[in-house]
Motif scaffolding. Structure first.
Motif, PDB file in Angstrom:
ATOM      1  N   GLY A   1     -21.251  35.677  12.759  1.00  0.00           N
ATOM      2  CA  GLY A   1     -22.457  35.540  13.569  1.00  0.00           C
ATOM      3  C   GLY A   1     -23.606  36.360  13.046  1.00  0.00           C
ATOM      4  O   GLY A   1     -23.419  37.477  12.557  1.00  0.00           O
ATOM      5  N   GLN A   2     -24.802  35.760  13.152  1.00  0.00           N
ATOM      6  CA  GLN A   2     -25.992  36.511  12.788  1.00  0.00           C
ATOM      7  C   GLN A   2     -27.184  36.052  13.624  1.00  0.00           C
ATOM      8  O   GLN A   2     -27.329  34.881  13.922  1.00  0.00           O
ATOM      9  N   ARG A   3     -27.961  37.029  14.018  1.00  0.00           N
ATOM     10  CA  ARG A   3     -29.251  36.779  14.669  1.00  0.00           C
ATOM     11  C   ARG A   3     -30.246  36.712  13.522  1.00  0.00           C
ATOM     12  O   ARG A   3     -30.351  37.665  12.742  1.00  0.00           O
ATOM     13  N   GLU A   4     -30.956  35.594  13.399  1.00  0.00           N
ATOM     14  CA  GLU A   4     -31.762  35.389  12.204  1.00  0.00           C
ATOM     15  C   GLU A   4     -33.083  34.708  12.515  1.00  0.00           C
ATOM     16  O   GLU A   4     -33.209  33.982  13.498  1.00  0.00           O
ATOM     17  N   PHE A   5     -34.057  34.976  11.663  1.00  0.00           N
ATOM     18  CA  PHE A   5     -35.329  34.264  11.686  1.00  0.00           C
ATOM     19  C   PHE A   5     -35.825  34.168  10.261  1.00  0.00           C
ATOM     20  O   PHE A   5     -35.328  34.856   9.369  1.00  0.00           O
ATOM     21  N   ILE A   6     -36.793  33.290  10.046  1.00  0.00           N
ATOM     22  CA  ILE A   6     -37.353  33.106   8.709  1.00  0.00           C
ATOM     23  C   ILE A   6     -38.871  33.293   8.772  1.00  0.00           C
ATOM     24  O   ILE A   6     -39.529  32.823   9.700  1.00  0.00           O
ATOM     25  N   VAL A   7     -39.385  33.973   7.765  1.00  0.00           N
ATOM     26  CA  VAL A   7     -40.812  34.197   7.615  1.00  0.00           C
ATOM     27  C   VAL A   7     -41.168  33.903   6.157  1.00  0.00           C
ATOM     28  O   VAL A   7     -40.311  34.006   5.278  1.00  0.00           O
ATOM     29  N   GLN A   8     -42.426  33.510   5.918  1.00  0.00           N
ATOM     30  CA  GLN A   8     -42.885  33.297   4.551  1.00  0.00           C
ATOM     31  C   GLN A   8     -43.693  34.498   4.096  1.00  0.00           C
ATOM     32  O   GLN A   8     -44.515  35.020   4.856  1.00  0.00           O
ATOM     33  N   ASP A   9     -43.469  34.916   2.851  1.00  0.00           N
ATOM     34  CA  ASP A   9     -44.291  35.986   2.304  1.00  0.00           C
ATOM     35  C   ASP A   9     -45.645  35.390   1.905  1.00  0.00           C
ATOM     36  O   ASP A   9     -45.857  34.180   2.032  1.00  0.00           O
ATOM     37  N   PRO A  10     -46.597  36.211   1.443  1.00  0.00           N
ATOM     38  CA  PRO A  10     -47.943  35.683   1.149  1.00  0.00           C
ATOM     39  C   PRO A  10     -47.993  34.551   0.131  1.00  0.00           C
ATOM     40  O   PRO A  10     -48.943  33.772   0.127  1.00  0.00           O
ATOM     41  N   ASP A  11     -46.971  34.439  -0.736  1.00  0.00           N
ATOM     42  CA  ASP A  11     -46.970  33.368  -1.727  1.00  0.00           C
ATOM     43  C   ASP A  11     -46.080  32.200  -1.338  1.00  0.00           C
ATOM     44  O   ASP A  11     -45.937  31.243  -2.094  1.00  0.00           O
ATOM     45  N   GLY A  12     -45.471  32.256  -0.161  1.00  0.00           N
ATOM     46  CA  GLY A  12     -44.689  31.135   0.342  1.00  0.00           C
ATOM     47  C   GLY A  12     -43.181  31.268   0.208  1.00  0.00           C
ATOM     48  O   GLY A  12     -42.460  30.371   0.627  1.00  0.00           O
ATOM     49  N   TYR A  13     -42.686  32.360  -0.370  1.00  0.00           N
ATOM     50  CA  TYR A  13     -41.234  32.551  -0.455  1.00  0.00           C
ATOM     51  C   TYR A  13     -40.668  32.666   0.958  1.00  0.00           C
ATOM     52  O   TYR A  13     -41.233  33.364   1.807  1.00  0.00           O
ATOM     53  N   LEU A  14     -39.543  32.004   1.205  1.00  0.00           N
ATOM     54  CA  LEU A  14     -38.884  32.106   2.499  1.00  0.00           C
ATOM     55  C   LEU A  14     -37.969  33.317   2.514  1.00  0.00           C
ATOM     56  O   LEU A  14     -37.115  33.475   1.637  1.00  0.00           O
ATOM     57  N   VAL A  15     -38.140  34.160   3.533  1.00  0.00           N
ATOM     58  CA  VAL A  15     -37.334  35.358   3.700  1.00  0.00           C
ATOM     59  C   VAL A  15     -36.621  35.246   5.038  1.00  0.00           C
ATOM     60  O   VAL A  15     -37.274  35.134   6.081  1.00  0.00           O
ATOM     61  N   ARG A  16     -35.277  35.229   5.002  1.00  0.00           N
ATOM     62  CA  ARG A  16     -34.467  35.124   6.221  1.00  0.00           C
ATOM     63  C   ARG A  16     -33.884  36.499   6.508  1.00  0.00           C
ATOM     64  O   ARG A  16     -33.064  37.002   5.767  1.00  0.00           O
ATOM     65  N   LEU A  17     -34.338  37.097   7.601  1.00  0.00           N
ATOM     66  CA  LEU A  17     -33.827  38.402   7.992  1.00  0.00           C
ATOM     67  C   LEU A  17     -32.717  38.220   9.014  1.00  0.00           C
ATOM     68  O   LEU A  17     -32.838  37.411   9.939  1.00  0.00           O
ATOM     69  N   VAL A  18     -31.639  38.983   8.823  1.00  0.00           N
ATOM     70  CA  VAL A  18     -30.393  38.766   9.537  1.00  0.00           C
ATOM     71  C   VAL A  18     -29.885  40.069  10.136  1.00  0.00           C
ATOM     72  O   VAL A  18     -29.795  41.086   9.449  1.00  0.00           O
ATOM     73  N   GLU A  19     -29.556  40.005  11.419  1.00  0.00           N
ATOM     74  CA  GLU A  19     -28.854  41.090  12.119  1.00  0.00           C
ATOM     75  C   GLU A  19     -27.428  40.604  12.350  1.00  0.00           C
ATOM     76  O   GLU A  19     -27.221  39.559  12.967  1.00  0.00           O
ATOM     77  N   ARG A  20     -26.456  41.330  11.852  1.00  0.00           N
ATOM     78  CA  ARG A  20     -25.054  40.907  11.947  1.00  0.00           C
ATOM     79  C   ARG A  20     -24.540  41.017  13.382  1.00  0.00           C
ATOM     80  O   ARG A  20     -24.762  42.018  14.053  1.00  0.00           O
ATOM     81  N   LEU A  21     -23.837  39.965  13.847  1.00  0.00           N
ATOM     82  CA  LEU A  21     -23.285  39.921  15.210  1.00  0.00           C
ATOM     83  C   LEU A  21     -21.765  40.060  15.234  1.00  0.00           C
ATOM     84  O   LEU A  21     -21.172  40.097  16.305  1.00  0.00           O
ATOM     85  N   GLY A  22     -21.138  40.086  14.073  1.00  0.00           N
ATOM     86  CA  GLY A  22     -19.685  40.216  14.017  1.00  0.00           C
ATOM     87  C   GLY A  22     -19.005  38.900  13.671  1.00  0.00           C
ATOM     88  O   GLY A  22     -19.642  37.962  13.194  1.00  0.00           O
ATOM     89  N   GLU A  23     -17.705  38.871  13.921  1.00  0.00           N
ATOM     90  CA  GLU A  23     -16.898  37.685  13.621  1.00  0.00           C
ATOM     91  C   GLU A  23     -16.113  37.276  14.848  1.00  0.00           C
ATOM     92  O   GLU A  23     -15.856  38.086  15.734  1.00  0.00           O
ATOM     93  N   ARG A  24     -15.710  35.995  14.853  1.00  0.00           N
ATOM     94  CA  ARG A  24     -14.851  35.454  15.907  1.00  0.00           C
ATOM     95  C   ARG A  24     -13.975  34.386  15.276  1.00  0.00           C
ATOM     96  O   ARG A  24     -14.319  33.855  14.203  1.00  0.00           O
ATOM     97  N   PRO A  25     -12.846  34.062  15.895  1.00  0.00           N
ATOM     98  CA  PRO A  25     -11.986  33.020  15.333  1.00  0.00           C
ATOM     99  C   PRO A  25     -12.741  31.689  15.271  1.00  0.00           C
ATOM    100  O   PRO A  25     -13.520  31.364  16.155  1.00  0.00           O
ATOM    101  N   ALA A  26     -12.519  30.962  14.196  1.00  0.00           N
ATOM    102  CA  ALA A  26     -13.154  29.654  14.041  1.00  0.00           C
ATOM    103  C   ALA A  26     -12.347  28.600  14.766  1.00  0.00           C
ATOM    104  O   ALA A  26     -11.119  28.687  14.837  1.00  0.00           O
ATOM    105  N   PHE A  27     -13.039  27.631  15.316  1.00  0.00           N
ATOM    106  CA  PHE A  27     -12.373  26.504  15.950  1.00  0.00           C
ATOM    107  C   PHE A  27     -11.981  25.495  14.879  1.00  0.00           C
ATOM    108  O   PHE A  27     -12.721  25.280  13.926  1.00  0.00           O
ATOM    109  N   SER A  28     -10.849  24.862  15.031  1.00  0.00           N
ATOM    110  CA  SER A  28     -10.405  23.847  14.058  1.00  0.00           C
ATOM    111  C   SER A  28     -11.287  22.608  14.170  1.00  0.00           C
ATOM    112  O   SER A  28     -11.717  22.235  15.259  1.00  0.00           O
ATOM    113  N   ILE A  29     -11.517  21.997  13.034  1.00  0.00           N
ATOM    114  CA  ILE A  29     -12.352  20.790  12.990  1.00  0.00           C
ATOM    115  C   ILE A  29     -11.461  19.570  13.033  1.00  0.00           C
ATOM    116  O   ILE A  29     -10.436  19.486  12.491  1.00  0.00           O
TER     117      ILE A  29
END
Length: 143
Positions: free
Chosen positions: A115-143
């Motif tokens: 898990g991550q809390r995330e957002f994306i911002v563009q720098d002045p030249d247009g590069y996408l920067v995704r900043l992430v706060e870690r939320l931990g892990e949990r068991p995955a559900f089977s697909i």
């Protein structure tokens, strides 16, 4: 001297001062070292590192094609931060709009979801920067 990561992306930029204002003042990076005479800065944020190099047609830079904005099309840089809320506040104060609003996302990684809390911002030249706060892990559900 600090430890350099492997790899460290080097972003071609149009204005070093404007980019430093964004990366340092808004995102919280520090300048590890710089060569202003070359339009270059090496930045660090708790081990996340990036190099900025101002475009100079006379410098023999490694450009495979002419640059046009937005730069970095097809790439986004994910950077871990302790908390995203203070960064979002600072971006708002500086008048930098978010490219993608903050949300909690869970990504499957084998038998767990990361898990991550995330957002994306563009720098002045247009590069996408995704900043992430870690939320931990949990068991995955089977697909």
């Amino acid at each position: 001297m600090f430890e350099r990561n492997k790899p460290v992306p080097e972003l071609m930029i149009t204005d070093l001062d404007r980019s430093l204002a964004f990366w340092v003042s808004c995102l919280g990076f520090t300048v590890a070292y710089q060569r202003p005479e070359d339009g270059f800065a090496y930045l660090d944020l708790d081990g996340a590192q990036v190099m900025l190099e101002q475009v100079d047609p006379k410098a023999g830079q490694w450009l495979t094609a002419p640059l046009s904005k937005p730069f970095g099309r097809g790439i986004n840089l994910q950077i871990d931060v302790k908390a995203v809320a203070p960064v979002i506040r600072k971006l708002g104060e500086m008048g930098c709009p978010l490219f993608r609003e903050c949300k909690d996302t869970w990504y499957r990684a084998e038998s767990v979801e990361v898990g991550q809390r995330e957002f994306i911002v563009q720098d002045p030249d247009g590069y996408l920067v995704r900043l992430v706060e870690r939320l931990g892990e949990r068991p995955a559900f089977s697909i």
